[in-house]
Design an enzyme around this catalytic site. Structure first.
Site, PDB file in Angstrom:
ATOM      1  CG  HIS A 263      -1.820   0.921   1.432  1.00 16.73           C
ATOM      2  ND1 HIS A 263      -3.012   0.879   0.573  1.00 16.73           N
ATOM      3  CD2 HIS A 263      -2.082   2.289   1.965  1.00 16.73           C
ATOM      4  CE1 HIS A 263      -3.761   2.002   0.307  1.00 16.73           C
ATOM      5  NE2 HIS A 263      -3.433   2.521   1.364  1.00 16.73           N
ATOM      6  CG  HIS A 300      -4.099   7.211   8.182  1.00 23.88           C
ATOM      7  ND1 HIS A 300      -4.182   6.543   7.679  1.00 23.88           N
ATOM      8  CD2 HIS A 300      -3.380   8.472   7.980  1.00 23.88           C
ATOM      9  CE1 HIS A 300      -5.234   7.490   6.825  1.00 23.88           C
ATOM     10  NE2 HIS A 300      -4.886   8.858   7.378  1.00 23.88           N
ATOM     11  CG  ASP A 306      -8.139  18.897  11.135  1.00 21.89           C
ATOM     12  OD1 ASP A 306      -7.184  18.648  12.043  1.00 21.89           O
ATOM     13  OD2 ASP A 306      -8.819  20.217  10.855  1.00 21.89           O
ATOM     14  CG  HIS A 336      -8.566   8.816   9.836  1.00 20.98           C
ATOM     15  ND1 HIS A 336      -7.930   9.204  10.017  1.00 20.98           N
ATOM     16  CD2 HIS A 336      -8.746   8.255   8.197  1.00 20.98           C
ATOM     17  CE1 HIS A 336      -7.283  10.022   9.050  1.00 20.98           C
ATOM     18  NE2 HIS A 336      -7.806   9.364   7.604  1.00 20.98           N
TER      19      HIS A 336
END
Length: 385
Positions: A263, A300, A306, A336
């Site tokens: 990934h 992560h 943000d 998240h």
């Protein structure tokens, strides 16, 4: 953007006599940045570009925070922003800080009664629905679904739509918007490993020169105020120009994703950068091809950023309950990742058809009331098993 372009008629040498057919002079204007040290374009007008007849009313369009200090992950249903006739009225800021305003717009009508100029911020418009033409003093750019439109600060423009069904994601940047420097050599040319190159850009064309006197309404955004000004001549009176500072378009469909055996991190999707935030394009791509790879992104933490993700189309493999036009906000400091079940379900998958735009800011974002009105209120709990 470090790419030279020119349209129309220009003299052989800068800052020299350039006469009209009647023997009078054209009026030269430098459209430059960073105090003569940045990119610029040199324009030639039929009339003086300085003729202001009247300064009228001013409207305060400064965004107001409904949530000043946000800690919740949020899901905003962007297509619930109501459509309105006027382009500027339809623009709703939903997230903002001192560097960038992120908003949505659903204009039904073309801008024909006035011209617009944002003197504070570069604008990046993403066309989610609709098509039309961006009309500027430097030419026209046709646009369609999936196009980014980069409009430098100070650019006078109108926008014309082909229908009434239009949806735009807007970014107003108080810092110049560039393509990522790691994809460019020291001359500014895009390198061979860049996911796009100069031939992918939609440059201004079809320069329209208007020789008209009268009263022309200009709406100018400056320091959070929308000022109404009357110009004595049509602002699109440029007969020719050349330089590096101009609007351009780029289709998200021309972004060529970078993939690997395992990934790849979000920076491989980066499309634009500023000193205060980045913009990434998540496009249809093959998944990782290591035999033990897990295609879904790992959990992560956004320690310094943000993260805003605008879901455009397709199958969003790491999320559940996501539809087109939804916007997720993951605040800095809170980890998240993929929703329960999606991590495991991605194993063995060969590719994804997702299409999304991501904006990562380096300062926390505040939410306006327009954002709270479309917040689902429970997204932050969506990782519970």
């Amino acid at each position: 953007m470090p790419l030279y372009h020119k349209l129309g008629k220009i003299p052989q040498k800068r800052h020299t006599i350039f006469k009209k057919e009647d023997g009078t002079l054209h009026y030269e204007q430098l459209f430059g940045t960073i105090g003569f040290d940045g990119m610029s374009s040199l324009m030639y007008h039929l009339h003086r570009p300085t003729q202001v007849k009247e300064v009228g009313k001013s409207l305060d369009v400064t965004p107001r925070a409904a949530v000043e200090h946000n800690i919740k992950s949020r899901l905003l249903k962007g297509l619930e922003i109501k459509a309105q006739d006027d382009y500027l009225v339809s623009r709703k800021t939903i997230l903002f800080n001192s560097d960038v305003h992120v908003g949505l717009a659903a204009p039904r009508k073309s801008m024909t009664d006035y011209f617009y100029k944002n003197t504070d911020a570069d604008e990046l418009l993403f066309i989610h629905k609709g098509s039309g033409t961006l009309k500027t003093m430097l030419g026209e750019i046709p646009f369609e679904y999936g196009d980014y439109l980069v409009i430098p600060r100070g650019m006078i423009y109108q926008i014309s739509f082909d229908s009434e069904d239009n949806r735009l994601l807007m970014t107003e940047s108080y810092h110049p918007i560039y393509t990522p420097k790691r994809y460019r050599n020291w001359f500014g040319q895009h390198l061979e490993h860049s996911p796009f190159c100069e031939r992918d850009f939609k440059l201004p064309q079809n320069l329209q020169t208007h020789d008209e006197k009268g009263e022309f309404l200009m709406k100018v955004k400056k320091q959070g105020q929308l000022h109404h000004m009357i110009y004595a001549t049509h602002p699109f009176d440029v007969v020719g120009w050349d330089g590096y500072n101009f609007p351009y378009g780029f289709s998200i469909h021309n972004f060529e994703p970078i993939t690997g055996r395992v990934h790849q991190p979000p920076p491989v999707h980066q499309t634009f950068e500023t000193s205060a935030f980045v913009v990434c394009s998540f496009c249809p791509r093959l998944y990782d091809y290591h035999p033990q790879s897990i295609p879904a992104p790992y959990n992560h933490s956004n320690i310094d950023s943000d993260e805003v993700l605008y879901y455009v189309d397709g199958d969003f493999m790491s999320r559940k309950g996501i539809d087109e036009g939804y916007i997720s906000l993951h605040p800095a400091g809170i980890p998240h990742g993929p929703h329960p079940g999606t991590y495991e379900a991605s194993i063995g998958k060969k590719g994804t058809e997702e299409l999304a735009v991501m904006i990562d800011t380096f300062k926390p974002l505040k939410l306006t009331q327009a954002a709270m009105d479309i917040d689902d209120g429970k997204y932050y709990q969506s990782w519970l098993e």
